[in-house]
Scaffold this active site. Structure first.
Site, short mmCIF file in Angstrom:
data_model
loop_
_atom_site.label_atom_id
_atom_site.label_comp_id
_atom_site.label_asym_id
_atom_site.label_seq_id
_atom_site.Cartn_x
_atom_site.Cartn_y
_atom_site.Cartn_z
N ILE A 17 -7.80 -7.25 3.33
CA ILE A 17 -8.37 -7.63 2.03
C ILE A 17 -7.32 -7.67 0.92
CG2 ILE A 17 -10.69 -6.84 2.56
CD1 ILE A 17 -10.10 -4.26 1.09
N GLY A 20 0.61 -6.88 -0.58
CA GLY A 20 1.52 -6.88 -1.72
C GLY A 20 2.82 -6.21 -1.37
N GLY A 21 3.58 -5.85 -2.43
CA GLY A 21 4.93 -5.35 -2.25
C GLY A 21 5.01 -4.06 -1.46
N MET A 22 4.03 -3.16 -1.62
CA MET A 22 4.11 -1.88 -0.93
C MET A 22 3.41 -1.87 0.41
SD MET A 22 3.93 1.05 -3.87
CE MET A 22 4.27 2.35 -2.69
N GLY A 23 2.63 -2.90 0.71
CA GLY A 23 1.98 -2.93 2.01
C GLY A 23 0.72 -3.76 2.04
N VAL A 25 -3.80 -3.74 2.44
CA VAL A 25 -5.06 -3.00 2.32
C VAL A 25 -6.06 -3.63 3.29
CG1 VAL A 25 -6.91 -2.22 0.81
CG2 VAL A 25 -4.59 -2.48 -0.09
N ASP A 141 0.97 4.50 -15.20
CA ASP A 141 1.02 3.04 -15.05
C ASP A 141 -0.39 2.47 -15.18
OD1 ASP A 141 2.20 0.57 -14.70
OD2 ASP A 141 2.07 0.64 -12.51
#
Length: 744
Positions: A17, A20-23, A25, A141
């Site tokens: 679903i 992105g940059g970190m992995g 989902v 953040d």
């Protein structure tokens, strides 16, 4: 991970679903408890290439996952579990059905959300922050992408801990060239921008930015220029929201503006106080809000900022504006938000398909992984972790060459970064070879006058200067300057950057008057184009001051360095490395003018500030301590000077190595102190150690090595060993004559 479909025999992955940059989902099913969950999997970096990076990632992940799992509140995403499976770190969270605030704005074509919804979101987020702040947790953040509006109307803050993880391991961006730490520029507090202490009130400021945007359709400082956004947060009073949207209640405008106060002390004391104020305002106002006219387009405003804030690197906000160089994906997006990647992180033009060799089209997933790793390498570099950044870029370059070809812009972009990291870790010769390959590839695919080609050639010139090949560097700089002036104009920022570098190199060629004149002209041009207080203008004024010092015009140099230090403190902050560097040069100038008592006081303050900001063993802290010791000697306080020099020498040897130039300078200063105290035999031994080390590292005819042999000869004279001194002086003179003949 995707092939097994089952993690730890418990979490079955059903549907991707988000990516992105970190992995990634995944929508998943917890087979032990029979419930739906979301599983966030962090992408492996490849242990064979990035072991240190992966080690840091794993350590931070476990620590921050525990922090996130400890939070239990209806307004915070619940973390059920975390762990590692087959080398992949994962986080199991409640599955959220809804959209984040960034998506809601995009779906609404950037029109503001209904006022009643905005107020409701504000109250729910305030409740959640009140809870997390009581636990001692600051999000750091907070932004629209990290706040979810569920289908039932509930609001949840996402990625507590993950946002902190991103900042800790270097995913968080920095403004290129300035060193200013960035999360997401449009939602950063002034204290984050200045590098000051950050507490729960920073989250309140970020919340104010979010509320301003969802209430008006635009962030409080709506510029496509990251530097302008940051300066807006720090220096500019935001326009009242009701001037952009009349239907916003007066009480809500007052709360938002209080949240956006420049100093933490002027904001609400905490989220509980904020919630109380909102509740009190609810009771004192009408229950219905009359809707105003719906704007057809997002409101626009003229920026009320100094002219020098324009033309900088762009930032990111909820509308998805991308960063020009480098573009970092949103690593902390909410669970159900759309994660985006960019297969061309530099934004440069791709090679036309017909000009590329035929090769199988690589899978998009692989390109996304490589882009993510490339961006991670850039972030490590911004943190000064050049060795780790180099490992990442080398690995990505090899893989990009394999799947895209050696001349693909992405491959060349990785090779460019490899060269950059090599130049920053003292491997100038290797960097020169790497940049040479990049130049060749870019000339073939982009052309000799393409900005990316010229950028690589300019780095070649810089590395040639590092190698002491200043004449060759001058030739390259002059050629690049000719191309830039022809294609971009005389006052384009890139042209001025090249002229600045050329001025710097002229001083290294001994052409001091030419260097001063060119630096003076570039500083004036940058002031016209960028503004007098722009960091690039100040860099060139710094070079003007250096040239003045080399010309012996120390009073003018002192004045210029002082002006640069004051301007940098205003533009970048008092603790910024560039501000501290200018203060160091003020001390050098004072010493050269014989004002050693003033220099001594300046260096004492500078040592304190460097120690507080960077630590006692940082090379720049030690440089300031070296200056302190030198001025103690100039004041004839030789016992104190000797103690200081020995201490700095020992620290430099431990931090930098026994034969690092700075270590050898400190060791020489020890010898100077011994000599002034009449301990000539001890001084001779130390001078001899310095001379031998410099000959090993630099060669026997290098000017520094010859200067050390002259120091030895002087000691021999003081000890009455005149014949040996004369012989050594003759040997030094012969080597200098030989070097001069070779130079001709």
């Amino acid at each position: 991970m995707a092939e097994s479909r089952l993690i730890q025999g418990r979490y079955r992955l059903l549907e991707l679903i988000g990516r992105g940059g970190m992995g990634e989902v995944w929508r998943a099913h917890d087979e032990s408890l029979g419930r739906r969950v979301a599983v966030k999997c962090l992408k492996p970096m490849g242990a064979q290439h990035d072991q240190s990076f992966t080690r840091v990632l794993r350590e931070r992940f476990r620590r921050e996952a525990r922090v996130a799992a400890a939070l239990q509140h209806r307004g915070v995403t619940v973390v059920h579990d975390f762990g590692e499976y087959e080398g992949v770190l994962y986080l199991v969270m409640e599955l959220l059905e809804g959209r984040n605030l960034s998506q809601l704005l995009e779906e609404n074509k950037q029109h503001p959300l209904p006022v009643a919804d905005v107020v409701d979101i504000a109250e729910q987020v305030a409740d959640a922050l009140a809870y997390t702040h009581e636990q001692g947790i600051v999000h750091r953040d907070l932004k629209p992408a990290n706040i979810m509006r569920l289908t039932d109307g509930a609001v949840k803050i996402c990625d507590f801990g993950i946002a902190r993880l991103a900042a800790d391991i270097g995913f968080t961006s920095k403004l290129t060239g300035t060193g200013i730490a960035m999360g997401t520029p449009h939602y950063m507090s002034p204290e984050q921008i200045s590098g000051d202490h950050v507490d729960h009130r920073s989250d309140l400021y970020s919340l104010g930015c979010v509320l301003y945007e969802i209430a008006t359709g635009v962030p409080p400082f709506d510029h496509d220029d990251a530097w302008a956004v940051l300066v807006g947060h720090r220096d500019t009073v935001p326009e009242p929201p009701r001037t952009l949207r009349a239907e916003i209640p007066e009480f809500f405008q007052r709360i938002v503006l209080d949240l956006l106060a420049k100093t933490p002390e002027d904001r609400p004391a905490d989220a509980k106080d904020l919630r109380r104020r909102m509740g009190a305002a609810h009771q004192g106002r009408a229950h219905t809000v009359l809707p105003g006219p719906r704007p057809e387009q997002p409101p626009s405003r003229e920026p009320r900022l100094p002219s020098w804030t324009r033309g900088m690197t762009t930032g990111q906000k909820a509308t998805g504006t991308s960063i020009a160089r480098p573009a970092l994906p949103d690593h902390t997006a909410g669970l159900t938000s759309e994660w985006t990647t960019n297969t061309d992180p530099r934004g440069g033009p791709l090679v036309p398909a017909q000009s590329r060799p035929e090769r199988p089209t690589p899978p998009p997933e692989l390109l996304a992984v490589l882009t993510s790793r490339h961006n991670a390498g850039l972030s490590l570099g911004r943190l000064g972790r050049w060795e780790e950044a180099g490992e990442v870029h080398r690995a990505v370059a090899v893989e990009r060459e394999h799947v895209l070809g050696p001349d693909h812009p992405d491959t060349l972009a990785s090779r460019y970064e490899v060269g950059f990291t090599l130049s920053r870790t003292g491997r100038a010769a290797d960097a020169l070879r790497e940049f040479g390959k990049v130049v060749d590839g870019r000339e073939r695919t982009m052309g000799a006058d393409h900005p990316e080609t010229l950028a690589a050639r300019q780095e070649m010139a810089y590395v040639l200067g590092q190698l002491g090949r200043h004449f060759e560097a001058h030739q390259v700089y002059a050629s690049v300057l000719d191309s830039r002036e022809r294609t971009m104009g005389h006052e384009h920022p890139d042209t001025l950057r090249c002229r600045h570098n050329l001025a710097f190199n002229l001083s290294r060629l001994g052409r001091l008057e030419d260097s001063y004149q060119m630096a003076y002209e570039v500083a004036a041009a940058r002031a016209r184009v960028l503004g007098a207080g722009h960091p690039d203008t100040l860099v060139t004024r710094y070079e003007v001051a250096y040239a003045l010092g080399q010309l012996g015009r120390w009073m003018e140099a002192l004045q210029t360095y002082r002006e640069v230090a004051v301007a940098r403190a205003q533009a970048l902050g008092a603790d910024h490395p560039d501000t501290l560097a200018a203060r160091y040069e003020v001390g050098i100038s004072l010493g050269r003018l014989g004002r050693s008592a003033e220099a001594l006081e300046l260096y004492r303050d500078l040592v304190d500030d460097r120690t507080r900001v960077h630590g006692p063993a940082d090379p720049e802290t030690l440089r300031a301590r070296h200056g302190l010791g030198v001025n103690l000697g100039r004041l004839a306080r030789w016992e104190e000077a000797l103690v200081e020099s020995r201490d700095v020498c020992a620290l430099r040897e431990r931090v930098l190595g026994s034969e690092h130039p700075d270590t050898l300078i400190s060791r020489r200063e020890v010898a100077v102190g011994l000599g002034w105290l009449g301990r000539w035999a001890d001084a001779l031994a130390v001078y001899g150690q310095v001379a031998q080390a410099r000959e090993r590292v630099l060669g026997s005819d290098h000017p520094d090595a010859l200067a050390s042999r002259n120091d030895e000869a002087h000691c021999l004279e003081q000890l009455g060993r005149h014949a040996e001194a004369v012989e050594l002086y003759r040997r030094v003179a012969a080597l200098r004559q030989q070097r001069g003949a070779q130079g001709r």
